[in-house]
Design a protein around this motif. Structure first.
Motif, PDB file in Angstrom:
ATOM      1  N   GLY A 285      11.424 -15.732   0.987  1.00 28.18           N
ATOM      2  CA  GLY A 285      10.098 -14.845   0.895  1.00 28.18           C
ATOM      3  C   GLY A 285       9.409 -13.912  -0.250  1.00 28.18           C
ATOM      4  O   GLY A 285       9.823 -13.569  -0.649  1.00 28.18           O
ATOM      5  N   PRO A 286       8.159 -13.391   0.612  1.00 26.43           N
ATOM      6  CA  PRO A 286       7.501 -12.868  -0.283  1.00 26.43           C
ATOM      7  C   PRO A 286       8.000 -11.038  -0.179  1.00 26.43           C
ATOM      8  O   PRO A 286       7.729 -10.388  -0.631  1.00 26.43           O
TER       9      PRO A 286
ATOM     10  N   GLY B  57      12.922  -9.113   8.494  1.00 29.16           N
ATOM     11  CA  GLY B  57      14.073  -7.977   8.072  1.00 29.16           C
ATOM     12  C   GLY B  57      15.040  -9.096   6.829  1.00 29.16           C
ATOM     13  O   GLY B  57      15.895  -8.614   6.435  1.00 29.16           O
TER      14      GLY B  57
ATOM     15  N   GLY C 146      -6.415 -10.092   5.049  1.00 29.21           N
ATOM     16  CA  GLY C 146      -7.361  -8.891   4.957  1.00 29.21           C
ATOM     17  C   GLY C 146      -8.166  -8.381   3.831  1.00 29.21           C
ATOM     18  O   GLY C 146      -8.656  -8.048   4.138  1.00 29.21           O
TER      19      GLY C 146
ATOM     20  N   SER D 112       3.261  -5.326   7.659  1.00 27.88           N
ATOM     21  CA  SER D 112       3.612  -6.244   8.078  1.00 27.88           C
ATOM     22  C   SER D 112       5.405  -6.426   8.240  1.00 27.88           C
ATOM     23  O   SER D 112       5.997  -6.831   9.021  1.00 27.88           O
ATOM     24  N   SER D 113       5.385  -5.228   7.086  1.00 26.41           N
ATOM     25  CA  SER D 113       6.764  -4.876   7.225  1.00 26.41           C
ATOM     26  C   SER D 113       7.520  -4.280   8.418  1.00 26.41           C
ATOM     27  O   SER D 113       9.066  -3.832   8.268  1.00 26.41           O
TER      28      SER D 113
ATOM     29  N   ASN E 282       8.392  -7.962  11.186  1.00 25.94           N
ATOM     30  CA  ASN E 282       8.864  -8.965   9.906  1.00 25.94           C
ATOM     31  C   ASN E 282       9.949  -9.820  10.571  1.00 25.94           C
ATOM     32  O   ASN E 282      10.439  -7.912  11.018  1.00 25.94           O
TER      33      ASN E 282
ATOM     34  N   CYS F  98      -4.704  -3.087  -0.566  1.00 29.06           N
ATOM     35  CA  CYS F  98      -3.515  -3.714  -0.173  1.00 29.06           C
ATOM     36  C   CYS F  98      -3.481  -4.290   1.620  1.00 29.06           C
ATOM     37  O   CYS F  98      -2.627  -3.411   2.026  1.00 29.06           O
TER      38      CYS F  98
ATOM     39  N   GLY G  79      -3.665  -7.455   2.294  1.00 34.78           N
ATOM     40  CA  GLY G  79      -2.674  -8.261   2.703  1.00 34.78           C
ATOM     41  C   GLY G  79      -3.089  -9.284   2.473  1.00 34.78           C
ATOM     42  O   GLY G  79      -4.342  -9.668   2.249  1.00 34.78           O
ATOM     43  N   THR G  80      -3.121 -10.791   2.496  1.00 32.76           N
ATOM     44  CA  THR G  80      -3.400 -11.692   2.094  1.00 32.76           C
ATOM     45  C   THR G  80      -4.753 -12.060   2.231  1.00 32.76           C
ATOM     46  O   THR G  80      -6.300 -12.238   2.466  1.00 32.76           O
TER      47      THR G  80
ATOM     48  N   VAL H 249       6.812  -8.370  -3.758  1.00 38.57           N
ATOM     49  CA  VAL H 249       5.396  -7.561  -2.635  1.00 38.57           C
ATOM     50  C   VAL H 249       5.571  -6.113  -3.536  1.00 38.57           C
ATOM     51  O   VAL H 249       4.985  -6.347  -4.057  1.00 38.57           O
TER      52      VAL H 249
ATOM     53  N   GLY I 262       1.046  -1.308  -0.109  1.00 38.62           N
ATOM     54  CA  GLY I 262      -0.172   0.295  -0.318  1.00 38.62           C
ATOM     55  C   GLY I 262       0.256   1.202   0.090  1.00 38.62           C
ATOM     56  O   GLY I 262       0.588   2.453  -0.419  1.00 38.62           O
TER      57      GLY I 262
HETATM   58  C1  LIG Z   1       5.622 -12.063  11.829  1.00 30.54           C
HETATM   59  C2  LIG Z   1       5.946 -11.599  10.194  1.00 30.54           C
HETATM   60  C3  LIG Z   1       7.323 -12.377   9.094  1.00 30.54           C
HETATM   61  C4  LIG Z   1       8.253 -12.171   7.924  1.00 30.54           C
HETATM   62  N1  LIG Z   1       8.404 -11.979   7.634  1.00 30.54           N
HETATM   63  C5  LIG Z   1       8.936 -11.867   6.731  1.00 30.54           C
HETATM   64  C6  LIG Z   1      10.474 -11.802   6.481  1.00 30.54           C
HETATM   65  O1  LIG Z   1      11.171 -11.991   7.511  1.00 30.54           O
HETATM   66  N2  LIG Z   1      11.350 -12.137   4.863  1.00 30.54           N
HETATM   67  C7  LIG Z   1      10.125 -11.939   4.417  1.00 30.54           C
HETATM   68  O2  LIG Z   1      10.216 -12.139   2.417  1.00 30.54           O
HETATM   69  N3  LIG Z   1       8.584 -11.699   4.115  1.00 30.54           N
HETATM   70  C8  LIG Z   1       8.536 -12.066   5.503  1.00 30.54           C
HETATM   71  N4  LIG Z   1       7.199 -12.005   5.836  1.00 30.54           N
HETATM   72  C9  LIG Z   1       5.774 -11.954   4.938  1.00 30.54           C
HETATM   73  C10 LIG Z   1       5.754 -10.318   4.111  1.00 30.54           C
HETATM   74  O3  LIG Z   1       5.768  -9.485   5.752  1.00 30.54           O
HETATM   75  C11 LIG Z   1       4.670 -10.080   3.778  1.00 30.54           C
HETATM   76  O4  LIG Z   1       4.286 -10.557   2.553  1.00 30.54           O
HETATM   77  C12 LIG Z   1       4.544  -8.929   3.529  1.00 30.54           C
HETATM   78  O5  LIG Z   1       4.617  -7.851   3.851  1.00 30.54           O
HETATM   79  C13 LIG Z   1       3.042  -8.713   2.949  1.00 30.54           C
HETATM   80  O6  LIG Z   1       2.605  -7.330   2.129  1.00 30.54           O
HETATM   81  P1  LIG Z   1       1.218  -7.008   1.859  1.00 30.54           P
HETATM   82  O7  LIG Z   1       1.316  -5.661   1.716  1.00 30.54           O
HETATM   83  O8  LIG Z   1       0.413  -7.669   1.287  1.00 30.54           O
HETATM   84  O9  LIG Z   1       0.537  -6.496   3.681  1.00 30.54           O
HETATM   85  P2  LIG Z   1       0.917  -5.869   4.837  1.00 30.54           P
HETATM   86  O10 LIG Z   1       2.355  -5.401   4.511  1.00 30.54           O
HETATM   87  O11 LIG Z   1       0.169  -7.119   6.090  1.00 30.54           O
HETATM   88  O12 LIG Z   1      -0.512  -4.779   4.906  1.00 30.54           O
HETATM   89  C14 LIG Z   1      -1.422  -4.783   5.107  1.00 30.54           C
HETATM   90  C15 LIG Z   1      -1.943  -3.977   5.271  1.00 30.54           C
HETATM   91  O13 LIG Z   1      -3.509  -3.136   5.368  1.00 30.54           O
HETATM   92  C16 LIG Z   1      -3.853  -3.139   6.512  1.00 30.54           C
HETATM   93  N5  LIG Z   1      -5.575  -3.180   6.837  1.00 30.54           N
HETATM   94  C17 LIG Z   1      -6.006  -4.811   6.429  1.00 30.54           C
HETATM   95  N6  LIG Z   1      -7.167  -4.751   6.802  1.00 30.54           N
HETATM   96  C18 LIG Z   1      -7.367  -3.343   6.353  1.00 30.54           C
HETATM   97  C19 LIG Z   1      -9.047  -2.751   6.136  1.00 30.54           C
HETATM   98  N7  LIG Z   1      -9.690  -3.822   6.737  1.00 30.54           N
HETATM   99  N8  LIG Z   1      -9.043  -2.111   6.619  1.00 30.54           N
HETATM  100  C20 LIG Z   1      -7.698  -0.611   6.890  1.00 30.54           C
HETATM  101  N9  LIG Z   1      -5.970  -1.584   6.028  1.00 30.54           N
HETATM  102  C21 LIG Z   1      -6.200  -2.757   6.975  1.00 30.54           C
HETATM  103  C22 LIG Z   1      -3.113  -3.557   8.016  1.00 30.54           C
HETATM  104  O14 LIG Z   1      -2.920  -2.568   8.888  1.00 30.54           O
HETATM  105  C23 LIG Z   1      -1.590  -3.471   7.169  1.00 30.54           C
HETATM  106  O15 LIG Z   1      -1.285  -2.715   7.472  1.00 30.54           O
HETATM  107  C24 LIG Z   1       6.617 -12.061   7.469  1.00 30.54           C
HETATM  108  C25 LIG Z   1       5.010 -11.994   7.648  1.00 30.54           C
HETATM  109  C26 LIG Z   1       5.089 -11.842   8.995  1.00 30.54           C
HETATM  110  C27 LIG Z   1       3.814 -11.450   9.166  1.00 30.54           C
END
Ligand SMILES: Cc1cc2nc3c(=O)[nH]c(=O)nc-3n(C[C@H](O)[C@H](O)[C@H](O)COP(=O)(O)OP(=O)(O)OC[C@H]3O[C@@H](n4cnc5c(N)ncnc54)[C@H](O)[C@@H]3O)c2cc1C
Length: 439
Positions: free
Chosen positions: A422-423, A90, A237, A84-85, A88, A232, A234-235, A427, A20
């Motif tokens: 990792g993703p 890192g 959300g 998640s950034s 996570n 955006c 997350g998978t 992403v 996002g």
């Molecule tokens: C604990 C953890 C460790 C990880 N470690 C790694 C790693 O070391 N290396 C790696 O490559 N990947 C790692 N990952 C995976 C990686 O972080 C994710 O794949 C990536 O950040 C996903 O990005 P995204 O934009 O899809 O979602 P996210 O970054 O999760 O963003 C989604 C955002 O949407 C917001 N949201 C959700 N629903 C709503 C709603 N209804 N209304 C408004 N806002 C909403 C959430 O609050 C969040 O801020 C990890 C993930 C986690 C959770």
């Protein structure tokens, strides 16, 4: 500005996480485009809570949402600016070039993928929108040194950055020194633009739609409208929002995870110093596994976990079987991580045995108590959930949702294939390429 103008934009981006922040920053470069970025959680975390040796995902943390699974594990997902950034591990590695073989070559030619990664991680020398660097030799924990030495002696090559490959891969990390670099930094300058508005503490609870067109979102009592809504969230959300709104059928949608088995051991004579990062070195095997050299017991990094022992992970990067998500009767996302296929279980088992033998060998002498390594029977997850709305199947190759006008998805939900790493980096790469193309 009038209340009506206040609740309207050209584009609404839902979720200010890894994808996002990239999308909102890119689309708001055009001053004529009004962009609203909605985030369920609060503002960017203070730098102290971005320490690489601390993942704020334990019970009670206000930076995560925990999704229960049928298997009994919770899946934490980041909440608040940075998503998640900001919570996570890192570890920030590109996928292998051949992981993109199933992607449309018209929209995703390798040259475009390479240049989108360069935009994000800066290529070999860094300098992209994220600060990305690999750990230097003198920053490596003794476990990571022994791990790399072992696999090199076994004949594995060493991948050269920025592309990982089969062999020893030194982890690149989104970091400033020993602090995680979250995607929230992308907004620092962008939020000065009058055409970009960030509304934090704004949980979207529904999508406004009729006649096959999405025209806005619902936040509390308020309706915000836009020509295009970009999810955006997350998978998990995004799946929750789609299911709750009934815009598309989400019943039993596939969800993919990198399942992982741990090999635990007792350190010899106490731990060899404080680990400042969870993961600094991995091995990518020819048969699609990632062996992870974690530097300490997870309880040292995550508040509230019971203490156990350090562990190495064997992760299945190209699983044969997905899990599923569906919408439960009590308005809750039901997540089933699914089964690990017989072939995959056997692959992990054989690799875990190799790790046991590595830990009993000369490279780990003085670090591991002889005879202590054992394979934990339970198969866990890597917190990487992806692929519920894959491009080319549920959306077009730029995330526009099939048969629904005004709705695009640009987060980990649309990854159409598994990656050898990792993703996170992918992403962000994908979000940049899509936003740059549609801008
Ligand atoms: C604990 C953890 C460790 C990880 N470690 C790694 C790693 O070391 N290396 C790696 O490559 N990947 C790692 N990952 C995976 C990686 O972080 C994710 O794949 C990536 O950040 C996903 O990005 P995204 O934009 O899809 O979602 P996210 O970054 O999760 O963003 C989604 C955002 O949407 C917001 N949201 C959700 N629903 C709503 C709603 N209804 N209304 C408004 N806002 C909403 C959430 O609050 C969040 O801020 C990890 C993930 C986690 C959770």
């Amino acid at each position: 500005m009038t209340a009506a103008a206040d609740s309207r934009a050209d584009v609404i981006v839902v979720g200010a996480g890894s994808s996002g922040c990239v999308v909102a920053e890119r689309l708001s470069r055009d001053p004529a485009r009004q962009v609203i970025l909605l985030e369920a959680g609060g503002d960017a975390p203070a730098s102290a809570s971005l320490r690489l040796d601390h993942l704020p995902i334990g019970a009670g943390s206000d930076r995560v949402v925990h999704y229960p699974t049928r298997q009994g594990f919770d899946l934490p997902r980041g909440k608040g600016l940075g998503g998640s950034s900001a919570v996570n591990g890192g570890y920030f590695l590109r996928w292998h070039p051949n992981d993109f073989e199933g992607w449309s070559p018209d929209v995703w030619p390798m040259a475009a993928i390479g240049s989108a990664y360069d935009h994000v991680d800066g290529g070999v020398g860094g300098g992209g929108v994220m600060n990305v660097s690999e750990f230097a030799d003198d920053e490596l924990h003794p476990y990571a040194c022994a791990f790399e030495r072992h696999w090199k002696d076994e004949g594995f090559g060493v991948a050269s950055p920025p592309w990982p490959a089969v062999g020893v891969v030194r982890v690149r990390s989104n970091r400033d020194g020993w602090h995680r670099h979250s995607t929230a930094v992308l907004l620092q300058e962008a939020l000065r633009r009058p055409n970009l508005r960030l509304l934090s503490h704004s949980q979207v609870v529904g999508l406004r739609h009729s006649g096959g067109r999405v025209s806005g979102v619902v936040v509390g009592e308020q309706v915000l409208s836009a020509d295009e809504v970009i999810l955006c969230a997350g998978t998990l959300g995004t799946a929750e929002l789609l299911a709750r709104s009934g815009v598309v059928e989400i019943e039993d949608a596939a969800v993919w995870e990198h399942r992982e088995q741990l090999v635990r051991f007792t350190p010899a004579g106490g731990l060899p110093g404080h680990a400042r990062a969870l993961l600094q070195a991995v091995l990518h095997t020819r048969d699609g596994l990632e062996i992870r050299c974690y530097n300490d017991d997870f309880a040292e990094f995550i508040d509230g976990l019971p203490h156990s022992s350090p562990a190495f992970g064997v992760a299945l990067m190209h699983p044969e079987l997905p899990g599923s998500v569906s919408w439960g009767p009590v308005a809750r996302l039901r997540i089933d991580l699914g089964e690990v296929s017989g072939g995959d279980s056997e692959k992990i088992r054989r690799c875990a045995e190799r790790v046991v033998s590595m830990l009993g060998g000369a490279d780990f002498e003085g670090l591991v108590q002889p005879g202590s390594p054992w394979v934990e029977p339970v198969i866990r997850t890597s917190q990487h959930a992806w692929g519920t709305m894959p491009m080319g199947e549920r959306t077009d190759w730029l995330g526009a949702v099939d048969e629904v006008r005004g709705l695009r998805i640009v987060d980990a939900s649309i990854l159409p294939t598994a990656g050898s790493s990792g993703p996170h980096a992918t992403v962000m790469m994908m979000a940049w390429h899509i936003a740059n193309t549609v801008a």
